[in-house]
Structure formats: structure tokens, C-alpha cells
Design a protein around this motif. Sequence first.
Motif, short mmCIF file in Angstrom:
data_model
loop_
_atom_site.label_atom_id
_atom_site.label_comp_id
_atom_site.label_asym_id
_atom_site.label_seq_id
_atom_site.Cartn_x
_atom_site.Cartn_y
_atom_site.Cartn_z
N LEU A 151 0.84 -1.19 0.00
CA LEU A 151 0.00 0.00 0.00
C LEU A 151 0.87 1.24 0.00
CD1 LEU A 151 -2.64 -0.94 2.76
CD2 LEU A 151 -2.73 -1.43 0.30
N THR A 152 0.32 2.35 -0.51
CA THR A 152 1.02 3.62 -0.38
C THR A 152 0.91 4.09 1.07
OG1 THR A 152 -0.94 4.98 -0.82
CG2 THR A 152 0.34 4.22 -2.73
N GLY A 153 1.68 5.12 1.42
CA GLY A 153 1.65 5.62 2.79
C GLY A 153 0.26 6.04 3.23
N LYS A 154 -0.44 6.82 2.40
CA LYS A 154 -1.78 7.29 2.76
C LYS A 154 -2.77 6.14 2.83
CE LYS A 154 -2.14 11.77 3.53
NZ LYS A 154 -0.81 11.93 4.13
N GLN A 155 -2.65 5.19 1.90
CA GLN A 155 -3.54 4.03 1.94
C GLN A 155 -3.36 3.26 3.25
OE1 GLN A 155 -2.44 1.91 -1.60
NE2 GLN A 155 -3.48 3.34 -2.97
N PHE A 156 -2.11 3.08 3.64
CA PHE A 156 -1.86 2.33 4.88
C PHE A 156 -2.37 3.11 6.08
CE2 PHE A 156 0.24 0.02 8.19
CZ PHE A 156 0.27 -1.27 7.71
N GLN A 157 -2.20 4.43 6.09
CA GLN A 157 -2.70 5.24 7.21
C GLN A 157 -4.21 5.13 7.32
OE1 GLN A 157 -1.25 9.27 6.88
NE2 GLN A 157 0.86 8.61 6.67
N ILE A 158 -4.89 5.18 6.20
CA ILE A 158 -6.36 5.06 6.21
C ILE A 158 -6.77 3.70 6.75
CG2 ILE A 158 -8.42 4.93 4.75
CD1 ILE A 158 -6.96 6.94 2.86
N PHE A 159 -6.15 2.65 6.21
CA PHE A 159 -6.54 1.30 6.61
C PHE A 159 -6.20 1.05 8.07
CE2 PHE A 159 -6.00 -3.47 6.20
CZ PHE A 159 -7.37 -3.71 6.09
N THR A 160 -5.04 1.51 8.52
CA THR A 160 -4.66 1.33 9.92
C THR A 160 -5.62 2.05 10.85
OG1 THR A 160 -2.32 1.11 9.34
CG2 THR A 160 -2.82 1.69 11.61
N TYR A 161 -6.01 3.27 10.47
CA TYR A 161 -6.98 4.01 11.30
C TYR A 161 -8.29 3.25 11.41
CZ TYR A 161 -9.98 7.74 13.03
OH TYR A 161 -10.87 8.47 13.78
N MET A 162 -8.73 2.67 10.32
CA MET A 162 -9.98 1.91 10.34
C MET A 162 -9.84 0.63 11.16
SD MET A 162 -11.19 2.57 6.39
CE MET A 162 -12.89 2.06 6.60
N LEU A 163 -8.65 0.01 11.11
CA LEU A 163 -8.43 -1.19 11.91
C LEU A 163 -8.44 -0.88 13.40
CD1 LEU A 163 -5.60 -3.07 9.95
CD2 LEU A 163 -8.05 -3.61 10.03
N ARG A 164 -7.97 0.32 13.76
CA ARG A 164 -7.98 0.71 15.17
C ARG A 164 -9.40 0.93 15.68
NH1 ARG A 164 -3.09 5.17 14.89
NH2 ARG A 164 -1.35 3.69 14.78
N HIS A 165 -10.34 1.06 14.74
CA HIS A 165 -11.75 1.23 15.11
C HIS A 165 -12.56 0.11 14.45
CE1 HIS A 165 -9.90 5.21 15.58
NE2 HIS A 165 -10.76 5.38 16.55
N LEU A 166 -12.02 -1.11 14.57
CA LEU A 166 -12.61 -2.28 13.91
C LEU A 166 -14.08 -2.43 14.30
CD1 LEU A 166 -11.57 -4.53 12.03
CD2 LEU A 166 -11.23 -5.94 14.06
N GLY A 167 -14.92 -2.56 13.28
CA GLY A 167 -16.34 -2.76 13.52
C GLY A 167 -17.14 -1.48 13.71
#
Length: 224
Positions: A151-167
Motif C-alpha cells: 500500500l502507499t503511505g496514505k492508503q496504509f494510514q487510512i486502513f490502519t486508522y480503520m483497523l484501530r476502530h474495527l467494527g
Amino acid sequence: MGITLLYVEDDREIGSAVSADLRERKYAVRWQQSGEGAVEAAAGCQLAILDVMLPGLDGFTVGQRLKRAYPEMPVLMLSARTSIDDKLQGLEFADDYLTKPFHPDELAARIEVLLRRTGAAEPAPLVLKHLVVYEGNNVIQEAATGREILLTGKQFQIFTYMLRHLGQILTKEQIYEAVWGEAYIEGDKTLMVHIRYLREKLELDPAAPEIIETVRGIGYRVRA
């Protein structure tokens, strides 16, 4: 099983902010506002973070008691005191000493270093449908093939943020402001474009996403 941190800090504003940040980083946090009962609260924890200036028992005393009770547990001291004598006193028993004010990323980095020394820093990977996510290493793989998905840096930041708020359902505003650090402007398509590219990389069928779900009229959610 995740990593549990004991955090002793009497300042409510600092304690609340640091606890929230650490929980965002997937740590379980036991926040105590005094040193009383800290030894008992440390049972099952992998690391202790202690402020030096505490009401009643000071952080040095608490840290020494923790080290006697749990010799293998890393202890990280926090203090606004910058004198070399204070640091040396703390490092007589503690594993690290960080002066206030500090950046949350520096605290997190020091925690990770101490946990790696004790072999406690590798949490179990997160399995999402056909993906395996190693959050600590910033690695995403296809479960069936082991192929790494880049993933690009921004893509990973977006996905990581969403994982931290899973569900949780996250609004476009929440995601944008967390990742870009600036206010979301209604009508801006930047996030939508990044989500589309993310789906092309992460989903088996981007047209029928199973990982990143659109919640119409609100935003997005990553389901467990």
C-alpha cells in the motif's frame, strides 16, 4: 492475547490523553492515578509506565516495588525533571527514562523497544477474511498465498486508522481529519479515491467489497 500496560499518572488531562493514544495503538491500558495498589494492578501486565511525581508514593518507590515483585517487567519512568541526578536515580532500577513533555510517537517507540527486549512485542496477526494483517510490522498478506500486498503511505494510514476502530462506522470527516490532519471540506473526493484504490488492492472483488464496507450516507467500516 494483546499487550497490557500499567500506567500510573495523577494528572487527569495527561493520563486521559496518553491512555487514549495507547489504546489507539492497540494496547490495553490500566491507568492508575496514584501509586497505591500499583503492584496489585500490575499482575498480568507486560510493561509499566510510571510518572515520578505522584501523590503519596512517588514513582521511584513504586518502580522499585514493581521491580521486586516482577523482576522481568520493563519499567519506563516519565518525569518533567531533567536533572542528571533524577535520571540516574530512576535508571538504577528502571529500564528507560523519558522526560516531559514528550511526543506520543516517542513514547510508543520506547515501549516497543522495551517489549521487544522481553519478547512480548509481537501480537498475534489480525485475520480479516482472506487477509492477514501484521500491524506491528506494517505488513498485509493474502492468507492463501502469503503474497504481500503493498500500500502507499496514505492508503496504509487510512486502513490502519480503520483497523484501530474495527467494527465501528467512521464518518468521512473522522477518517480524513485523522489521516490528513486538517478539516474535511464537504464534496472533497480525495478520501473516496483512496478508498477505491484500497479496495482494488485488498478486496477479492472490489465491486462487492467484504473488507471495507460503505455505510450509505455516513462513511465506512471495516468488519471483523
